[in-house]
Scaffold this motif. Sequence first.
Motif, PDB file in Angstrom:
ATOM      1  N   LYS A   5       0.836  -1.207   0.000  1.00 55.72           N
ATOM      2  CA  LYS A   5       0.000   0.000   0.000  1.00 55.72           C
ATOM      3  C   LYS A   5       0.864   1.249   0.000  1.00 55.72           C
ATOM      4  CE  LYS A   5      -3.707   2.313   2.540  1.00 55.72           C
ATOM      5  NZ  LYS A   5      -3.223   3.591   2.107  1.00 55.72           N
ATOM      6  N   GLN A   6       1.933   1.255   0.803  1.00 57.01           N
ATOM      7  CA  GLN A   6       2.836   2.401   0.840  1.00 57.01           C
ATOM      8  C   GLN A   6       3.505   2.620  -0.514  1.00 57.01           C
ATOM      9  OE1 GLN A   6       5.578   1.729   4.047  1.00 57.01           O
ATOM     10  NE2 GLN A   6       4.059   2.166   5.645  1.00 57.01           N
ATOM     11  N   ALA A   7       3.924   1.537  -1.163  1.00 52.94           N
ATOM     12  CA  ALA A   7       4.569   1.650  -2.474  1.00 52.94           C
ATOM     13  C   ALA A   7       3.587   2.191  -3.510  1.00 52.94           C
ATOM     14  CB  ALA A   7       5.113   0.290  -2.906  1.00 52.94           C
ATOM     15  N   LEU A  19       3.149  14.061 -10.064  1.00 45.52           N
ATOM     16  CA  LEU A  19       4.273  14.934 -10.408  1.00 45.52           C
ATOM     17  C   LEU A  19       4.726  14.747 -11.858  1.00 45.52           C
ATOM     18  CD1 LEU A  19       6.364  14.507  -7.141  1.00 45.52           C
ATOM     19  CD2 LEU A  19       4.961  16.470  -7.808  1.00 45.52           C
ATOM     20  N   GLY A  20       4.027  13.904 -12.592  1.00 48.56           N
ATOM     21  CA  GLY A  20       4.339  13.698 -14.007  1.00 48.56           C
ATOM     22  C   GLY A  20       5.337  12.592 -14.273  1.00 48.56           C
ATOM     23  N   GLN A  21       5.704  11.841 -13.275  1.00 48.36           N
ATOM     24  CA  GLN A  21       6.643  10.740 -13.449  1.00 48.36           C
ATOM     25  C   GLN A  21       5.864   9.435 -13.580  1.00 48.36           C
ATOM     26  OE1 GLN A  21      10.017  11.216 -13.608  1.00 48.36           O
ATOM     27  NE2 GLN A  21       9.506  13.393 -13.517  1.00 48.36           N
ATOM     28  N   ARG A  22       6.233   8.649 -14.577  1.00 45.16           N
ATOM     29  CA  ARG A  22       5.537   7.382 -14.795  1.00 45.16           C
ATOM     30  C   ARG A  22       6.378   6.234 -14.264  1.00 45.16           C
ATOM     31  NH1 ARG A  22       3.524   6.980 -20.803  1.00 45.16           N
ATOM     32  NH2 ARG A  22       3.276   4.904 -19.983  1.00 45.16           N
ATOM     33  N   TYR A  23       5.856   5.553 -13.274  1.00 49.10           N
ATOM     34  CA  TYR A  23       6.492   4.371 -12.715  1.00 49.10           C
ATOM     35  C   TYR A  23       5.468   3.262 -12.640  1.00 49.10           C
ATOM     36  CZ  TYR A  23      10.645   6.954 -11.389  1.00 49.10           C
ATOM     37  OH  TYR A  23      11.788   7.691 -11.416  1.00 49.10           O
ATOM     38  N   ALA A  68       1.581   6.691  -6.840  1.00 48.68           N
ATOM     39  CA  ALA A  68       0.509   7.633  -7.148  1.00 48.68           C
ATOM     40  C   ALA A  68       0.998   9.071  -6.987  1.00 48.68           C
ATOM     41  CB  ALA A  68      -0.698   7.371  -6.256  1.00 48.68           C
ATOM     42  N   THR A  69       1.786   9.322  -5.957  1.00 51.91           N
ATOM     43  CA  THR A  69       2.352  10.659  -5.755  1.00 51.91           C
ATOM     44  C   THR A  69       3.273  11.028  -6.908  1.00 51.91           C
ATOM     45  OG1 THR A  69       2.253  10.343  -3.364  1.00 51.91           O
ATOM     46  CG2 THR A  69       3.706  12.086  -4.170  1.00 51.91           C
TER      47      THR A  69
END
Length: 114
Positions: free
Chosen positions: A38-40, A50-54, A45-46
């Motif tokens: 859940k933390q990951a 910010l525009g970063q895709r992971y 999501a955060t």
Amino acid sequence: MNAARKDASQSGSALSKIRQLQEQMNEVSKEAVAEALKQAEDAIATLATLGQRYRLVRTGAGGKGVRRSNPDRPCPVCNFRTDPPHDARGHRGQGKNKKAFTAAQLAEFGMRKV
């Protein structure tokens, strides 16, 4: 005879306690994994805001193994060995008419004939 029964009953109760402890440990482990996941996902999501895709990918059990080429065997397409080694998978981009790499292509890929 009484001593043997007493030992057997004690060993049976010890085994049941061990099994009970193992089940409790498994439950705690599952809860810890769920919390970490859940933390990951929250962190990803955060980053997405910010525009970063992971992407979160699970590896390990259930995944496919790593394919490795035999470095001492020549490529079945080129019929020669290279350093670093390659095999027929290196020729995938050539389409149906696969042929040996030229000297320029080998240099481009950072390989040399051995």
